[in-house]
Design a protein around this motif. Sequence first.
Motif, PDB file in Angstrom:
ATOM      1  N   GLN A 235       0.808  -1.220   0.000  1.00 50.26           N
ATOM      2  CA  GLN A 235       0.000   0.000   0.000  1.00 50.26           C
ATOM      3  C   GLN A 235       0.844   1.275   0.000  1.00 50.26           C
ATOM      4  O   GLN A 235       0.303   2.369  -0.159  1.00 50.26           O
ATOM      5  CB  GLN A 235      -0.917   0.008   1.232  1.00 50.26           C
ATOM      6  N   THR A 279      -6.320   4.975   2.464  1.00 46.60           N
ATOM      7  CA  THR A 279      -5.831   3.689   1.963  1.00 46.60           C
ATOM      8  C   THR A 279      -6.314   2.542   2.833  1.00 46.60           C
ATOM      9  O   THR A 279      -6.666   1.472   2.334  1.00 46.60           O
ATOM     10  CB  THR A 279      -4.292   3.697   1.901  1.00 46.60           C
ATOM     11  N   GLY A 283      -8.310   1.463  -0.007  1.00 46.71           N
ATOM     12  CA  GLY A 283      -7.117   1.303  -0.831  1.00 46.71           C
ATOM     13  C   GLY A 283      -7.294   0.305  -1.952  1.00 46.71           C
ATOM     14  O   GLY A 283      -6.951   0.583  -3.114  1.00 46.71           O
TER      15      GLY A 283
END
Length: 295
Positions: A235, A279, A283
């Motif tokens: 991420q 996120t 995400g």
Amino acid sequence: MIELLGESAVAFTAVVFAFTLLLGSFLNVVIHRLPIMMEREWREQADELVKTPPESELPEGRFDLVVPRSRCPSCGTMITAMQNIPVISYLLLKGQCAKCGASISARYPLVEFMTAILSTVCAWYFGPGWEAIMAIVLTLALVSIAMIDADTQLIPDSIVLPLMWLGLAMSLFHPMNGATMLFISPVDAIAGAMAGYLSLWSVFWAFKLVTGKDGMGYGDFKLLAALGAWLGWQQLPMIILMSAAVGAAINIAMIVFRGKDRTVPIPFGPYLAAAGWITMMWGESIKNAYIDAMF
């Protein structure tokens, strides 16, 4: 308790909203007092080496997140419990001190309300369970970090380092039934912490070698390392791109429309915190939408 509330997602969400509204009031104390506590500690350490005149007056005696009780910054009158009810007291007092009538910043109820709303979104999105609880913990930490960095351009180690270690510790419970984003594998968490720190560290030194100036602070490295420990190394590109894009857009807008001095550094922590929270929540959806749009 969690199992009992788990029988009703609405009840769980309502309890989270009420509880985090109260926690938002405490975050206002953390945001205001923690930088002062840090400066006092630094000054005491410096005074042991050299006696220097203080640049500003700091509170004497015990001063931490509990003592002394909150007071009006204008007249010094102690704020009673009834005057300290999150959001409601601000509205009843019409944004003024009950004693001297001095204006109270709208930021205090905004922080309280924002904390409650973001935490409620986590509760509703993840549903009753430990994943929602941990998402709320991350939310509270990110709100505190973002506001402190916006005020002082400091990211306290006393928040960000425990946050990173907690993310690593959570990975020991992987896999957890029902977890969709948190409780990642130890490999992803460790790699995320390492990659998060080293990525911004590399950018920092590359920028410094080229320009001779510091482009960001070490607190930003630690914050991204903490987000990597919580969300995984996968991420990190999204967090970096999202925070850089939003930060650049806001900085350009402030220069163009408000005449901000472009040489004055801007805190990067709030953008990292916002990108990390988004996120955590969406995400994968954002990534999948981007891939579908490109291919």
